[in-house]
Design a protein around this motif. Structure first.
Motif, PDB file in Angstrom:
ATOM      1  N   PRO A 150     -12.210   3.510  -3.145  1.00 48.02           N
ATOM      2  CA  PRO A 150     -13.323   3.561  -3.929  1.00 48.02           C
ATOM      3  C   PRO A 150     -13.990   3.791  -5.142  1.00 48.02           C
ATOM      4  O   PRO A 150     -14.730   3.610  -5.652  1.00 48.02           O
ATOM      5  N   ALA A 151     -12.727   4.870  -5.500  1.00 49.04           N
ATOM      6  CA  ALA A 151     -13.313   5.650  -6.853  1.00 49.04           C
ATOM      7  C   ALA A 151     -12.440   5.380  -7.867  1.00 49.04           C
ATOM      8  O   ALA A 151     -12.931   5.229  -9.027  1.00 49.04           O
ATOM      9  N   ASP A 152     -11.128   4.768  -7.742  1.00 49.46           N
ATOM     10  CA  ASP A 152     -10.287   4.512  -8.762  1.00 49.46           C
ATOM     11  C   ASP A 152      -9.682   2.795  -8.495  1.00 49.46           C
ATOM     12  O   ASP A 152      -8.970   2.679  -7.665  1.00 49.46           O
ATOM     13  N   ARG A 153     -10.134   2.256  -9.472  1.00 47.25           N
ATOM     14  CA  ARG A 153      -9.604   0.829  -9.210  1.00 47.25           C
ATOM     15  C   ARG A 153      -8.124   0.649  -9.285  1.00 47.25           C
ATOM     16  O   ARG A 153      -7.732  -0.577  -8.896  1.00 47.25           O
ATOM     17  N   ALA A 154      -7.394   1.557  -9.719  1.00 55.26           N
ATOM     18  CA  ALA A 154      -5.943   1.366  -9.949  1.00 55.26           C
ATOM     19  C   ALA A 154      -5.205   1.668  -8.846  1.00 55.26           C
ATOM     20  O   ALA A 154      -4.040   1.526  -8.570  1.00 55.26           O
ATOM     21  N   VAL A 155      -5.889   2.189  -7.767  1.00 52.71           N
ATOM     22  CA  VAL A 155      -5.286   2.634  -6.629  1.00 52.71           C
ATOM     23  C   VAL A 155      -5.589   2.053  -5.358  1.00 52.71           C
ATOM     24  O   VAL A 155      -6.891   1.593  -5.180  1.00 52.71           O
ATOM     25  N   LEU A 156      -4.552   1.944  -4.488  1.00 55.39           N
ATOM     26  CA  LEU A 156      -4.748   1.265  -3.317  1.00 55.39           C
ATOM     27  C   LEU A 156      -3.600   1.546  -2.188  1.00 55.39           C
ATOM     28  O   LEU A 156      -2.784   2.386  -2.632  1.00 55.39           O
ATOM     29  N   ALA A 157      -3.934   1.351  -0.891  1.00 52.27           N
ATOM     30  CA  ALA A 157      -2.863   1.604   0.179  1.00 52.27           C
ATOM     31  C   ALA A 157      -2.585   0.427   0.735  1.00 52.27           C
ATOM     32  O   ALA A 157      -3.394  -0.468   0.783  1.00 52.27           O
ATOM     33  N   THR A 158      -1.273   0.411   1.443  1.00 55.68           N
ATOM     34  CA  THR A 158      -0.872  -0.559   1.990  1.00 55.68           C
ATOM     35  C   THR A 158      -0.240  -0.063   3.401  1.00 55.68           C
ATOM     36  O   THR A 158       0.401   0.962   3.474  1.00 55.68           O
ATOM     37  N   CYS A 159      -0.195  -1.135   4.427  1.00 46.61           N
ATOM     38  CA  CYS A 159       0.481  -0.755   5.756  1.00 46.61           C
ATOM     39  C   CYS A 159       1.536  -1.768   5.671  1.00 46.61           C
ATOM     40  O   CYS A 159       1.309  -2.819   5.440  1.00 46.61           O
ATOM     41  N   TYR A 160       2.890  -1.380   5.919  1.00 44.22           N
ATOM     42  CA  TYR A 160       4.040  -2.472   5.585  1.00 44.22           C
ATOM     43  C   TYR A 160       5.066  -2.117   6.607  1.00 44.22           C
ATOM     44  O   TYR A 160       5.288  -0.954   7.049  1.00 44.22           O
ATOM     45  N   VAL A 176      11.681  -1.453  13.922  1.00 45.57           N
ATOM     46  CA  VAL A 176      10.766  -1.653  12.576  1.00 45.57           C
ATOM     47  C   VAL A 176       9.637  -0.735  13.044  1.00 45.57           C
ATOM     48  O   VAL A 176       8.994  -0.713  13.978  1.00 45.57           O
ATOM     49  N   LEU A 177       9.146  -0.217  11.998  1.00 45.64           N
ATOM     50  CA  LEU A 177       7.917   0.689  11.824  1.00 45.64           C
ATOM     51  C   LEU A 177       7.083   0.190  10.893  1.00 45.64           C
ATOM     52  O   LEU A 177       7.525  -0.323   9.924  1.00 45.64           O
ATOM     53  N   THR A 178       5.978   0.257  11.039  1.00 50.53           N
ATOM     54  CA  THR A 178       4.715   0.063  10.098  1.00 50.53           C
ATOM     55  C   THR A 178       4.610   1.299   9.511  1.00 50.53           C
ATOM     56  O   THR A 178       3.945   2.032   9.816  1.00 50.53           O
ATOM     57  N   CYS A 179       4.565   1.477   8.146  1.00 50.99           N
ATOM     58  CA  CYS A 179       4.342   2.695   7.263  1.00 50.99           C
ATOM     59  C   CYS A 179       3.324   2.448   6.353  1.00 50.99           C
ATOM     60  O   CYS A 179       2.690   1.604   6.492  1.00 50.99           O
ATOM     61  N   ALA A 180       2.677   3.493   5.979  1.00 47.50           N
ATOM     62  CA  ALA A 180       1.739   3.531   5.150  1.00 47.50           C
ATOM     63  C   ALA A 180       1.917   4.519   3.928  1.00 47.50           C
ATOM     64  O   ALA A 180       2.378   5.487   3.914  1.00 47.50           O
ATOM     65  N   ALA A 181       1.365   3.625   2.609  1.00 49.26           N
ATOM     66  CA  ALA A 181       1.425   4.447   1.476  1.00 49.26           C
ATOM     67  C   ALA A 181       0.570   4.209   0.446  1.00 49.26           C
ATOM     68  O   ALA A 181      -0.258   3.198   0.585  1.00 49.26           O
ATOM     69  N   VAL A 182       0.052   5.249  -0.536  1.00 51.62           N
ATOM     70  CA  VAL A 182      -0.616   4.756  -1.475  1.00 51.62           C
ATOM     71  C   VAL A 182      -0.095   4.643  -2.852  1.00 51.62           C
ATOM     72  O   VAL A 182       1.180   5.090  -3.145  1.00 51.62           O
ATOM     73  N   TRP A 183      -0.606   3.486  -3.628  1.00 49.49           N
ATOM     74  CA  TRP A 183       0.062   3.120  -4.787  1.00 49.49           C
ATOM     75  C   TRP A 183      -0.938   2.872  -5.909  1.00 49.49           C
ATOM     76  O   TRP A 183      -2.170   2.962  -5.716  1.00 49.49           O
ATOM     77  N   LYS A 184      -0.015   2.954  -7.095  1.00 49.36           N
ATOM     78  CA  LYS A 184      -0.993   2.802  -8.279  1.00 49.36           C
ATOM     79  C   LYS A 184      -0.557   1.586  -9.075  1.00 49.36           C
ATOM     80  O   LYS A 184       0.484   1.244  -9.188  1.00 49.36           O
TER      81      LYS A 184
END
Length: 387
Positions: A74-84, A92-100
């Protein structure tokens, strides 16, 4: 003159993850994550030019696996998170990460990814939300206000609170809670409440909805058997602090006052299959979107439980020429709760519906076959709400 016709964009891969770019309040922008087993997955940055009714896109590579969930800072439009999905030792595991996102991929550069000259850009990994120790991550939710440094992730039966530090390059576990009970309890989804100084989170697990206090990581309310089958999604009314909506595999959408969880305040039964997604409009909380495996999107007007329960009484003198010309579109007072419009541009399960962060009258829906549809609230209703 704006047009009510839908605008359709087709991805070449299947997809189920959609989010508005929350920090972007000027451009109408959505992010879509793909699900392909054979190829590198992608995040499509979809910019909608509402003056010309066209879509511009940029594509980023997400090379780590199929995307099950996506959420934007909500604060930085270049940043997002995904679950993959990630395969480790045959599991098979579903992991999460924060990306730019790379700077040049911010829409505006609008190079087409089809151009041979433009190599697709990759996302920059900021940090893992290392819930692998806790199981597969169903979703990540950002604290709605503030600096975008606090997120929760739901991993199997664990609710994890993270502090993102050092430009989001490190995630520190700040608190956790677990579902207790018989059987294999797992969270399916969750939302962070914009109310109560952002100290509450709602989660869905099996047929129950629970509220949690992020300061103590303890449960503050529980709606047992909120739905007859699995609860798929929850969302908070942006203007009424105790109100939330839920949807599930019993084909129903329900509205709750968390102070009296024994029974819903209202129930909608407009879908004929599982309801995957429910979203309140950020500006006009009587408007509620839902998407379902029946391939339909519905827009409902829940005016009786909104923050403006009586709407606006309109004098004939105040009507615009437009409304004078179309008397059949004038709503009767007082308005009734119910479905205003059903959208049938999809041919597959609609897994996600989202309102634009920049335009309160515009929304997107995504079906599993990779079809993204952008629609507008019907003009007659828009004027009725505004006048």
């Amino acid at each position: 003159m704006e047009d009510d016709a839908p605008v359709i964009y087709g991805l070449e891969f299947q997809a189920r993850a959609l989010t508005p770019q929350t920090a972007e309040t000027d451009a109408i922008r959505f992010l879509v994550g793909t699900q392909s087993l054979k190829y590198d997955n992608q995040i499509h940055i979809i910019d909608f030019d509402d003056e010309n009714n066209i879509i511009n896109k940029n594509v980023l590579l997400h090379q780590v696996g199929e995307i099950w969930h996506i959420s934007a800072s909500p604060a930085d439009r270049a940043v997002l998170a995904t679950c993959y999905n990630h395969t480790l030792d045959g599991k098979v595991l579903t992991c999460a990460a924060v990306w730019k996102m790379p700077q040049e991929s911010e829409p505006g550069s609008h190079e087409s990814p089809d151009d041979a000259a433009s190599a697709a850009h990759s996302l920059e990994l900021l940090c893992h939300l290392d819930g692998a120790a806790h199981g597969s991550t169903a979703c990540v939710a950002w604290e709605p206000t503030g600096d975008g440094k606090r997120v929760i992730s739901l991993a199997d039966n664990h609710l994890l609170l993270w502090d993102l530090q050092e430009s989001s390059s490190q995630a520190v576990l700040a608190g956790s809670a677990s579902l207790e009970g018989r059987g294999q309890l797992k969270f399916t989804s969750g939302r962070w409440s914009p109310h109560h100084s952002c100290t509450q989170v709602a989660t869905a697990s099996d047929t129950a909805i629970r509220g949690w206090d992020t300061r103590t990581m303890s449960q503050v309310y529980c709606i047992e058997n909120a739905h007859g089958q699995l609860v798929r999604d929850v969302d908070f009314n942006p203007n009424k602090q105790y109100y939330l909506a839920s949807c599930g595999d019993d084909c129903k959408v329900k509205f709750w006052d968390t102070r009296s969880p024994a029974a819903p305040v209202r129930t909608l039964e407009e879908h004929s299959h599982w309801v995957w997604s429910v979203r309140y409009n950020h500006s006009h909380d009587q408007l509620v979107l839902t998407g379902s495996s029946d391939s339909r999107v519905t827009l409902s007007n829940m005016v009786s439980i909104s923050s403006e329960p009586f709407g606006h009484l309109v004098d004939d003198d105040d009507l615009s020429d437009q409304e004078e010309r179309r008397p059949e579109e004038k709503s009767q007072e007082p308005p009734q709760d119910g479905v205003i419009a059903t959208y049938e541009e999809h041919e597959d399960s609609v897994y996600a519906v989202e309102w634009s962060s920049a335009d309160p009258w515009l929304f997107a829906s995504l079906s599993y076959d990779g079809r993204l549809v952008i629609n507008r609230v019907p003009r007659a209703l828009k004027y009725h709400i505004l006048l």
